[in-house]
Design a protein around this motif. Structure first.
Motif, short mmCIF file in Angstrom:
data_model
loop_
_atom_site.label_atom_id
_atom_site.label_comp_id
_atom_site.label_asym_id
_atom_site.label_seq_id
_atom_site.Cartn_x
_atom_site.Cartn_y
_atom_site.Cartn_z
N ASN A 105 0.90 -1.18 -0.13
CA ASN A 105 0.01 0.01 0.14
C ASN A 105 0.86 1.08 0.00
OD1 ASN A 105 -2.20 -1.45 -0.29
ND2 ASN A 105 -2.97 -1.05 1.87
N TYR A 106 2.06 1.17 0.55
CA TYR A 106 2.95 2.44 0.72
C TYR A 106 3.44 2.77 -0.66
CZ TYR A 106 6.96 5.03 1.65
OH TYR A 106 8.12 6.05 1.54
N ASP A 157 0.78 3.78 -3.01
CA ASP A 157 0.44 5.31 -2.55
C ASP A 157 1.28 6.35 -3.21
OD1 ASP A 157 -1.73 6.16 -1.27
OD2 ASP A 157 -0.71 6.51 0.71
N GLY A 170 -1.73 10.39 -7.79
CA GLY A 170 -3.19 9.98 -8.03
C GLY A 170 -3.62 8.65 -7.57
N VAL A 171 -2.95 7.81 -6.95
CA VAL A 171 -3.48 6.61 -6.43
C VAL A 171 -3.52 6.84 -4.75
CG1 VAL A 171 -3.15 4.29 -6.09
CG2 VAL A 171 -2.25 5.20 -8.37
N ASP A 172 -4.79 6.42 -4.21
CA ASP A 172 -4.66 6.53 -2.74
C ASP A 172 -5.24 5.09 -2.24
OD1 ASP A 172 -5.08 7.39 -0.31
OD2 ASP A 172 -6.96 7.97 -0.54
N MET A 173 -4.22 4.47 -1.79
CA MET A 173 -4.35 3.27 -1.47
C MET A 173 -4.00 2.97 0.07
SD MET A 173 -5.09 1.27 -3.71
CE MET A 173 -4.60 -0.39 -3.64
N ASN A 174 -3.81 4.20 0.89
CA ASN A 174 -3.49 4.01 2.31
C ASN A 174 -4.61 3.44 2.93
OD1 ASN A 174 -2.26 4.30 4.63
ND2 ASN A 174 -2.87 6.30 4.90
N ARG A 175 -4.47 2.45 3.88
CA ARG A 175 -5.42 1.76 4.44
C ARG A 175 -6.41 1.13 3.59
NH1 ARG A 175 -6.08 4.09 10.12
NH2 ARG A 175 -4.07 5.17 10.24
#
Lengths: 279, 295
Positions: B135-136, B139, B143-148
């Motif tokens: 995820n880090y 992230d 434009g990619v938001d994968m946190n959590r």
């Protein structure tokens, strides 16, 4: 000439990049095992374990069940490897040195049996072992492991036995040795690589096996290393997972196997291939 | 006289252990799949025979079909992708420098040698929702938001993760087998083809692939069979995520039926189904091997 060198270099660079990606999880396990939980909890991962310590290993080893699990794994693995080798050796000699009725049926049976998934049989194996009081015992699991691993070791050894020309034995028999003597003096020593390869295969299977162990060893006191590791992860997950310790525990289970595997892999792969390709 | 029965004697230990460890459980499983298990059986009452009732129930059970379909899809997709990537890596090994090849081979060996339970713990840590490095890294992509992002929350992403892990562990075997096959392809034939003006693609399709076909076939079937019965991977991912039925494949489904519900009859019937699929798959393999045997 020049162009092909450039192309080769590009492909080589790609291969190295893939290699680094492939090995990353293994690296990450060791890296995380050396870091304190406080640093693993940071939102920015630490990619190189500067200032790391072995504290996580000390903590994982302090888990009382580790040593009993180690003992179980060693006992089960030794028994499995020994009996697999003896049984498979006899069987491989029988099917590659003799022509007899039922030989082909046996070969078909061996091939089919090695395809049977543990996941299709564990209910029955559980009932069987529980009815004879062999749940949570080294013996119960070993019987299933030997039965599960012996087909493939027969197959592998058969490749090796077939690979040694019968002429050698026959020449020795002309020189006055009996068939058994000829086999033991001439062929058997040449089989050493095959026996090592099959033994290693049996070792890896028994040491790493999870499903059958999970079913046949329900008691905490009798778990093997893979079960211990899973239990360790579960126990740690009830608190906020202590990833440092969990990774140290994984490293403890994995690294000995990896080292052993790297030492013997050449023989193992040639054994797998020779078993598969020799008629 | 003595010589005539020697091979049978040599086979005896192997046959006995196979009958004990596999044969007896197999027969028990078949018999049990024809019996009814309920509450009373948990208190020791013998199960009664109900014929093919369990199978009838099974075949009418939408949940089971879901599990079967999911397992087959998972196994075909994972095995195919494994085969393709393994083949590509094997081909790559033939065109790189010796050093690069060695580096790649050692990396693959390390992944291959990882005990599955240890590998699973590492991968679960890599995919950890909050501190996982996957995820880090995702992230960091603009434009990619994968946190959590919780990979294990929905079945689709759960099985993508499972597939990636299975792939990571099984590609090395395919790559090494295919590479071993490729080294058997004679250089002279390839050079002759090149002189005759064959393009690399033609050489691959007309010479290399047909020659390593037997290796590919065997490896692919083994992958199919192994991927049909992934149990450890799914169990451990369920430990970290959800144990709900939507996350089951055949192995975990049988395990739950047998251990939690204590419904040995139904569990056995599903096991027989798995065995039937496996035997159907392996039958081709066995037949092709036996044909080689005859030749």
């Amino acid at each position: 000439m020049r162009r092909s060198t450039v192309v080769r270099t590009l492909w080589s660079a790609l291969a190295v990049v893939i290699a680094l990606g492939w090995v990353f999880p293994v690296y990450w396990m060791v890296n995380s095992s050396l870091l304190p939980t406080s640093r693993l909890e940071s939102f920015i991962p630490t990619f190189i374990p500067f200032g790391g310590s072995l504290d996580n290993f000390t903590a994982a080893l302090a888990d009382g069940d580790f040593y009993s699990a180690l003992g179980m794994s060693v006992a089960i693995t030794l028994i499995t490897v020994f009996f697999c080798l003896v049984f498979a050796f006899f069987a491989a000699v029988a099917i590659s040195r003799f022509r007899f009725r039922g030989r082909k049926s046996f070969i078909v049976a061996v091939l089919l049996v090695q395809m049977l998934p543990a996941e299709g049989l564990f209910i029955a194996q559980y009932k069987m072992m529980s009815s004879v009081g062999l749940l949570n015992s080294v013996g119960g699991v070993s019987i299933i492991y030997i039965a599960a691993v012996v087909p493939f070791t027969i197959w592998m050894l058969r490749g090796f036995v077939t690979g040694i020309p019968v002429d050698l034995e026959e020449a020795a028999m002309v020189d006055g040795l009996s068939r058994t003597q000829a086999f033991l003096r001439i062929t058997f020593p040449l089989l050493a690589p095959g026996l090592i390869a099959s033994g290693v295969y049996a070792f890896l299977q028994a040491w790493n096996e999870f499903t059958v162990a999970l079913v046949l060893l329900p008691a905490e006191a009798s778990q093997t290393l893979p079960l211990w590791l899973r239990g360790f992860v579960q126990a740690s997950a009830t608190r906020a997972t202590d990833w440092g310790q969990v990774m140290a525990a994984s490293t403890l289970v994995a690294v000995p196997v990896i080292i052993f595997f790297l030492i013997v892999q050449g023989r193992l792969t040639s054994g797998l291939v020779s078993g598969a390709v020799k008629g | 006289m003595k010589r005539t029965f020697t091979p049978q004697v040599l086979l005896l230990p192997a046959i006995l252990i196979l009958l004990l460890g596999m044969g007896y459980p197999l027969v028990w499983q078949v018999v049990t799949s024809l019996q009814k298990f309920g509450i009373q059986q948990q208190f020791g009452k013998p199960a009664s025979f109900v014929g093919v009732d369990n199978y009838v129930t099974l075949f009418a059970d939408a949940e089971l079909w879901g599990v079967v379909a999911r397992s087959l899809l998972f196994c075909v997709v994972t095995a195919t992708v494994t085969l393709v990537i393994g083949m590509l890596l094997a081909l790559l090994m033939t065109v790189v420098t010796k050093t690069a090849r060695l580096i790649l081979q050692v990396a693959l060996l390390l992944a291959w040698a990882m005990p599955v339970v240890a590998a699973m713990t590492v991968w679960i840590w890599l995919f950890d929702r909050r501190r996982g490095v996957v995820n880090y890294l995702l992230d960091l992509v603009p434009g990619v938001d994968m946190n959590r992002f919780n990979w294990l929350e929905t079945p689709t992403t759960f099985f993508i993760v499972a597939g990636i892990i299975v792939l990571w562990m099984s590609v090395p075997f395919v790559a090494f087998s295919a590479y071993a096959g490729l080294t058997q392809v004679s250089d002279e034939v390839l050079e002759a083809a090149q002189i005759d003006g064959a393009t690399p693609w033609q050489r691959l399709r007309e010479i290399i692939l047909p020659m390593i076909r037997p290796v590919i076939m065997i490896v692919f079937l083994l992958q199919l069979i192994w991927d049909l019965r992934v149990f450890t991977q799914i169990t451990m991912l369920q430990d970290a995520g959800s144990k709900s039925g939507a996350f089951d494949l055949l192995g975990t489904y049988i395990y739950k039926l047998g251990t939690r519900a204590q419904d040995f009859g139904m569990a056995s019937a599903v096991s027989i189904l798995v065995l039937a699929i496996t035997i159907a798959l392996s039958w081709f393999y066995v037949r092709s091997l036996l044909r080689e045997e005859e030749a």
